[in-house]
Structure formats: C-alpha cells, structure tokens
Write an enzyme that holds these catalytic residues in place. Structure first.
Site, short mmCIF file in Angstrom:
data_model
loop_
_atom_site.label_atom_id
_atom_site.label_comp_id
_atom_site.label_asym_id
_atom_site.label_seq_id
_atom_site.Cartn_x
_atom_site.Cartn_y
_atom_site.Cartn_z
N ASP A 43 -5.23 2.13 -47.70
CA ASP A 43 -5.52 3.31 -48.53
C ASP A 43 -4.75 4.54 -48.03
O ASP A 43 -4.43 4.62 -46.84
CB ASP A 43 -7.04 3.56 -48.52
CG ASP A 43 -7.48 4.45 -49.68
OD1 ASP A 43 -6.73 4.57 -50.67
OD2 ASP A 43 -8.58 5.04 -49.58
N HIS A 60 3.30 4.54 -52.75
CA HIS A 60 3.18 3.08 -52.86
C HIS A 60 4.47 2.41 -52.36
O HIS A 60 4.43 1.38 -51.69
CB HIS A 60 2.89 2.68 -54.30
CG HIS A 60 1.61 3.24 -54.84
ND1 HIS A 60 0.44 3.19 -54.12
CD2 HIS A 60 1.30 3.88 -56.01
CE1 HIS A 60 -0.53 3.76 -54.83
NE2 HIS A 60 -0.03 4.19 -55.97
N LEU A 152 1.61 -17.25 -39.79
CA LEU A 152 0.66 -16.34 -40.43
C LEU A 152 0.58 -16.65 -41.92
O LEU A 152 1.59 -16.93 -42.56
CB LEU A 152 1.17 -14.90 -40.24
CG LEU A 152 0.44 -13.79 -41.00
CD1 LEU A 152 -0.92 -13.51 -40.36
CD2 LEU A 152 1.27 -12.51 -41.02
#
Ligand code: IPE
Ligand code: IPE
Ligand code: MG
Length: 276
Positions: A43, A60, A152
């Site tokens: 955020d 963004h 991962l």
C-alpha cells in the site's frame, strides 16, 4: 544443469555475503528461521506519487520495481511463498483509467529474467473471471512457463477478496455434500484449507502492510489466523530489501505461542525437554 543451480542468488548466505549485504540497522537474521510464507499488502503507491506532484499511476509504476526487488530478495533469503496483494475486489471501484493503468502494468510485469535467474514460479489467486482476456492469457501463460521452477513461488492476488474466496469455499463444500461426495461430519479445517485458492501453500508466518494503514482490507482472513503482523509507514515504492530484513528481524524477535504459555514454548525449544 539448470541455470539457477549455479546462480549466485540462490546460494545460501555465507558469512562474507552477510557482511557485505547486511544493512546496518536491519538486525541479524537467523537464516534457520526465515518465514516460509510472507504475505504483503503493498500500500501507498498513490500517496507516494501525490507527494511528488505526480499522477497516482506513477506510484503504481514505481511499485512494480519494488515487486522485482522484493521478489529477488525473498528468493535469496530462501522464502518459499510470497503473496502480494496487488488488486482487491474493492479496487474495481477505482476510476477506470487507474484500473487500466494497473492492468497494463500487470501485463508488462513479466520479464523472464526475474523468474529464470531466481528460480521463481508464478501463480495467481483471485477471481480470474473478472480479468480481461489479455490479462487472463498472460497469467495462464506465465503460470505454465514457470511451473517447473521450485525456489520461491510468487503469488499475485488479483481481483482478490478473502470473503469472496471463503464464499466460494462454502459453495463448493455445500455442492459436494449435496452430491453425496462428502459427509457433513467429515468437514474439518483441512477441508476448508483444501478448497481455498491458496490450498498449495502454508499459512503466512508473517504479514507485512506498508503505507501506514492499520487494517487487513479483506486479505487472507482465514490464512492469517495466527500470522505475525507487521505494519510500517514506508510507502510501497520506497520499500527496500533493508525494510524487508527489518520486518523479518522483528518477526524473529517475537515468541509464537499458539495459545500456550511462555514457559511451555521455551520448554519445547529445549533439547532437555522430552515432554513434547
Ligand atoms: C496500493 O496502493 C496499490 C493498489 C491498491 C492497487 P494505493 O493505490 O492504495 O496507494 P494509496 O493508499 O492511495 O497511497
Ligand atoms: C489494499 O489496498 C489492496 C491492495 C494493496 C491491492 P487499498 O489501498 O485498496 O486498501 P483500503 O481500501 O485503503 O483499505
Ligand atoms: Mg491504499
């Protein structure tokens, strides 16, 4: 051999490496107690941009760079699952141009090097059906292409809402009971786990939220039942490997008691205790 097997990024961190890489204030990480699953609510992109007099979409864009950075860092640290809250069901209520900008960033995020160099598998959780055809195609393509990588797993939560996920679980289980495939008495917590979009991963040991808000915003409600929560004010575009290490160090300083007493947990950790 596969390229990542020799790659620098995948080697266990030896002492030299740690001395070189360890930021001054991140604390010493116990490499035997790295969380297997880190969930992040990314955020603060909009505010990061607004503070600079830029359009929110620049935040963004910058946030995508942070995703690359943190994915690489988690891979190096040996984290097995990184689930990133990228776009919530509620985010569909944002202005159309911002949604479009975010979806275009998703489409352009996939550079193969991130996955090949770091042995990263890509997966998505969320309401696939609401995504545009081009985003759907790209996601399926990347999931297929990276399915053999076993370092991962980077999980992007897109058009995700935990309440929606749990509602789907209820519907599926009800249908199985109705069809006579499942008895009501046989419904356990494991049944719920098995029907979640996240059914192939362990629950997150650590949940991080950047950007200063102290809320969960409909993310992984079931899965974070016993997660350690870490909130920081840093906006996502500014979140660095050092910040990540701080969060993990903070997590490692906590005692996870799962309802027991401090003494019980300490007793369990002791080799002298045969009362497990
Ligand atoms: C998080 O950043 C990214 C998304 C929700 C897509 P925000 O866009 O919520 O940034 P702030 O909270 O407005 O600063
Ligand atoms: C939560 O961020 C969703 C993502 C990070 C993708 P928001 O910024 O949309 O959350 P709220 O609505 O402020 O709680
Ligand atoms: Mg926000």
């Amino acid at each position: 051999g596969r390229p990542w097997q020799e790659s620098e990024t995948n080697k266990p961190l030896n002492d030299d490496y740690q001395i070189l890489k360890m930021p001054l204030n991140a604390g010493d990480l116990d490499m035997t107690r790295i969380p297997r699953h880190i969930a992040i609510i990314m955020d603060g992109n909009g505010r990061w941009a607004t503070e600079r007099g830029l359009d929110r979409t620049f935040g963004h864009k910058e946030g995508v760079e942070t995703v690359r950075r943190i994915t690489t860092a988690c891979s190096r640290l040996g984290v097995k699952f990184l689930t990133l809250y990228t776009f919530s069901t509620e985010n569909w209520n944002r202005p159309a141009y911002e949604i479009e900008a975010i979806m275009n960033l998703v489409l352009n995020f996939f550079e193969m090097e991130l996955f090949t160099d770091n042995n990263v598998r890509f997966r998505m959780v969320g309401d696939f059906s609401r995504l545009s055809e081009s985003v759907q195609k790209k996601i399926r393509y990347m999931e297929d292409l990276t399915s053999k990588y076993d370092g991962l797993t980077l999980v992007v939560a897109l058009s995700y809402s935990s309440k929606q996920e749990l509602t789907n679980v209820a519907r599926q289980i009800a249908q199985e009971v109705k069809d006579g495939k499942l008895a009501v008495e046989d419904i356990t917590e494991q049944t719920i786990n098995d029907h979640l979009w996240t059914n192939y991963m362990p629950d997150p040991e650590l949940l991080i939220r950047t950007g200063g808000e102290l809320r969960i915003s409909n993310y992984l409600l079931w899965q974070i039942a016993y997660s350690e929560l870490y909130f920081c004010d840093t906006f996502w575009p500014d979140f660095s490997e050092e910040h990540l290490r701080q969060a993990i160090a903070n997590y490692q300083g906590r005692q996870r008691r799962f309802g027991k007493t401090e003494a019980q947990v300490e007793g369990e950790a002791s080799p002298l205790n045969d009362n497990k």
